[in-house]
Design a protein around this motif. Structure first.
Motif: not given
Length: 782
Positions: A469-494
């Motif tokens: 599972a450690g080799r297959l699944l992506p690591a948890a995301a520690d960054r977010a994309r902050l948009g000008t529309d006041l949203t924060a998008v996190v790709t993958g599990p935060p």
């Protein structure tokens, strides 16, 4: 042990039981039509598997022996009764002589020899066929149908009259049907007769080759993508469900478990289906991440009447089946939330792998629905069903997967034929296959890399699943994309820290492989209320931004939102005062604020003529007067409160009542007093039923009652346990859910935690009573 064996092994074992012990391999091969070719190879494989389980072993002269316990599994193997030698073992010598004479066979002198002659002749199928062919009309059809249909027709043949009765008597007189020696019950057909009537072309069922489901071509890359997608989605959904349980713990039903309303709320808040919510709750509870915060549940022991549902007691914390209270997360949840997605998924998957029931099953065999986290009938077959599904998926050809889950289910049924099917399964193993697909163990109709690792998990490879599972699944995301529309998008599990920050300052709009938060004035204000300063909040958001660059690089709308909300934050402050002091002399109030002996009042100068005291009005007045000041109390309308100490007076005595007139009675004689004292001293003390007839089972019942009904005294608990154990009536003081208290006399008691069932003499019917509402237990009223 038999649950782990595939269909050919069970068919071979049943055929061996039908032949008898010991039996020859040639006879077994002839019965199964497995003398040559692939069927013979399949028979050899089945015999090797049975020998590996110590169920069958070869003996001298090529005979096969099997454990006698198999007879209990198949008491009438292949629909065959025991052979004629066993059925006629209790027959008298005269009965055997009559059978031999009617069959026109040699009649020896000894009983043993007579039975040997019958056994030898019955082994000749051609001879038996000729005997039946020469029987009177009606015998042949009766025996032919009886060889196929079983006990019901044989019982009819014994008790029937007319032509059927005459045919049955003719067959019984010649041993073709054997009635029990005691003279009643159904007649039984010897195995030799049944096989002869089924004909030389009849063979026992034997399926050495597994069914071939409809297959579709797939690549390893497609399987891996599907596995990663399913496992990532389930991990994110599990994190959402458990986070919702941590923020707003579900309310448990009074009868125990999480009901449909709470399941629907969790599903709506987390955008998960009910099957996913149930799977997460059951797996998380088994892993120790959830606990029922209600009354603790006792261990289910063998009390009178037996438990309706058996479940292993939880040693971690109270059982949610206790009813009432909340479903709360445990400290282990905090450690689980800090793990990476692979660790979170593996912990829940291993808990699911050992569950003694199917968590997504919502109905029992009677069609009655049950809540989540309620005790269910434990079935080892559930674990074998999961292993059967993974085994079936792993045996498919490389590069192919089952086109439909029904085909995979039929193949799993071939690998685990003794596993019970669930009433909700539209196709074999439908629920188990769906759970395996949700967890990423089965993908595109075949065994996934995670499923392969789980099947290989053992004491020698304890971390096989975690490594894969450690080799297959992506690591948890520690960054977010902050948009000008006041949203924060996190790709993958935060990560837990990232999710906590965004949950504190924004509103989550979606979950899954990509999570979206939206910043609002309410969210920013919530973060400021929690103690963050505007500058600290901006720095934390800049640190988790994908673009980086510091506070200056925050999207301009987000920076404006933080500054605008902060400018209005805290302009009005609310505190809880003890009382307010005010006057016209600012110097006097400043003196009070600086007075050292009044520091206990924690006086605070709000204005030149207004002081705030942390103490109440009475304590403040007393402290000021103790220091020589002369304050007065003021009402809400501004008027001065006049303090008058009430005069202390004694309470009036009640009026004396004259005693009613009674006829005078002389003092008792000394002889009467001595007789009364003697009766009092010699009178036997009435034993408390709670102290009588105490045995080990009564003590076990009392221990279980004491945990469920903590409001009862020890004597009341013993009295109730004794009444349950020895089937005595008892009177209870019961408080209904509306608060009414009634006295109920109960009999025919049955203890099934968390309820007590019994016949209520008040309502004249069977009722259930919650143990937590029983206030007292008394001896039964007459």
């Amino acid at each position: 042990m038999l649950r782990r064996l595939p269909l050919p092994c069970l068919q071979t074992a049943e055929a061996l039981v039908a032949i008898g012990s010991p039996g020859s391999r040639a006879e077994l091969a002839q019965l199964l039509d497995a003398a040559t070719g692939e069927r013979a190879a399949g028979l050899d494989t089945a015999l090797q598997a049975l020998a590996g389980q110590a169920l069958v072993w070869p003996g001298e002269q090529g005979l096969l022996h099997w454990v006698p316990a198999l007879r209990q599994v198949w008491p009438s193997a292949l629909g065959l009764e025991p052979p004629v030698a066993e059925l006629l073992a209790d027959a008298t010598s005269e009965e055997l002589r009559s059978m031999l004479a009617l069959l026109r066979l040699r009649v020896p002198v000894a009983k043993r020899q007579r039975l040997e002659v019958l056994t030898e002749r019955f082994a000749d199928r051609a001879w038996l066929t000729a005997v039946v062919a020469g029987a009177p009309p009606g015998v042949g059809p009766l025996l032919a149908e009886s060889s196929q249909s079983g006990v019901a027709l044989r019982a009819l043949a014994v008790s029937a009259s007319g032509e059927t009765g005459r045919a049955a008597r003719w067959a019984r007189e010649r041993g073709l049907l054997v009635r029990a020696h005691h003279g009643y019950g159904p007649a039984r057909m010897p195995a030799e007769v049944t096989l002869a009537l089924r004909g030389p072309n009849w063979h026992a069922p034997f399926d050495p080759k597994p069914p071939e489901p409809e297959l579709v071509g797939i690549s390893a890359a497609e399987v891996e993508r599907e596995t990663v997608s399913a496992a990532t989605a389930f991990g994110a959904q599990a994190a959402s469900v458990l986070a919702e349980c941590a923020a707003r713990p579900p309310v448990l039903l009074k009868t125990g478990g999480v009901g449909p309303r709470e399941l629907g709320r969790l599903g709506k808040q987390t955008q998960c289906s009910e099957a996913v919510v149930r799977l997460v709750l059951e797996s998380a509870f088994a892993a120790g991440l959830l606990v029922g915060a209600g009354d603790s549940a006792p261990t289910r022991t063998g009390v009178k009447g037996g438990p309706r549902r058996v479940v292993a007691p939880s040693k971690r914390a109270p059982d949610p089946e206790a009813g009432g209270g909340l479903l709360a997360v445990t400290p282990a949840y905090d450690a689980w939330a800090e793990r990476d997605p692979a660790g979170q998924l593996v912990e829940l998957t291993l808990a699911w792998w050992t569950l003694p029931f199917t968590p997504t099953a919502t109905q029992d065999r009677d069609g009655k629905s049950w809540p989540a986290l309620i005790s269910r009938p434990t079935s080892p077959g559930c674990r074998h069903a999961r292993r059967g599904v993974l085994t079936a998926a792993g045996r498919l050809p490389d590069g192919y997967g089952a086109a439909r889950s029904a085909g995979l289910g039929r193949l799993a049924g071939w690998h685990r034929p003794l596993v019970d099917q669930l009433p909700q399964d539209s196709t074999p193993f439908a629920l188990v296959i769906h759970e395996a697909e949700l967890l990423g163990l089965v993908a595109r109709g075949t065994l996934s890399p995670l499923g392969t690792a789980l099947a290989a998990q053992s004491a020698e490879q304890p971390d096989a699943l975690l490594d894969r599972a450690g080799r297959l699944l992506p690591a948890a995301a520690d960054r977010a994309r902050l948009g000008t529309d006041l949203t924060a998008v996190v790709t993958g599990p935060p990560t837990a820290a990232l999710a906590a920050l965004l949950d504190a300052a924004a509103e989550r709009e979606s979950r899954g492989t990509a999570s979206v938060w939206r910043f609002t004035p309410a969210g920013v204000r919530r973060a400021l209320d929690a103690g963050r300063t505007p500058q600290a909040l901006a720095e934390e958001l800049a640190a988790i931004s994908v673009t980086g660059g510091g506070v200056a690089q925050l999207p301009q709308p987000l920076a404006y939102l933080i500054s605008d909300t902060a400018r209005r934050h805290g302009r009005i402050r609310v505190l809880e005062p003890g009382c307010v002091l005010h006057g016209t002399d600012p110097g006097l109030l400043a003196e009070l604020a600086a007075h050292r002996r009044l520091t206990t009042l924690r006086l605070r100068l709000l204005a030149p003529t207004v002081l705030l005291s942390a103490a109440g009005p009475e304590s403040t007045l007393a402290a000021l007067r103790a220091e020589g000041y002369a304050p007065v109390a003021e009402g809400h309308d501004g008027t001065v409160q006049v303090e008058r100490a009430p005069a202390e007076r004694a309470l009036p005595l009640p009026a004396q009542r004259r005693a009613p007139g009674r006829p005078a009675r002389g003092a008792p004689a000394a002889e009467e007093l001595r007789a009364l004292a003697h009766r009092l001293l010699t009178a036997p003390s009435a034993p408390d039923p709670a102290d009588c007839e105490v045995d080990e089972r009564t003590e076990e019942t009392a221990e279980a009652l004491a945990v469920r009904a903590q409001q009862l005294t020890p004597s009341a608990v013993r009295r109730l346990a004794s009444a349950i154990r020895f089937e005595r009536a008892v009177t209870i003081a019961y408080q209904s859910p509306s608060g009414d208290r009634t006295m109920r006399t109960l009999s025919e008691l049955e203890f099934d935690p968390p309820f007590l069932y019994g016949w209520c003499h008040l309502s004249d019917g069977h009722e259930e009573f919650a143990l937590s509402r029983i206030q007292d237990v008394l001896p039964a009223r007459g």
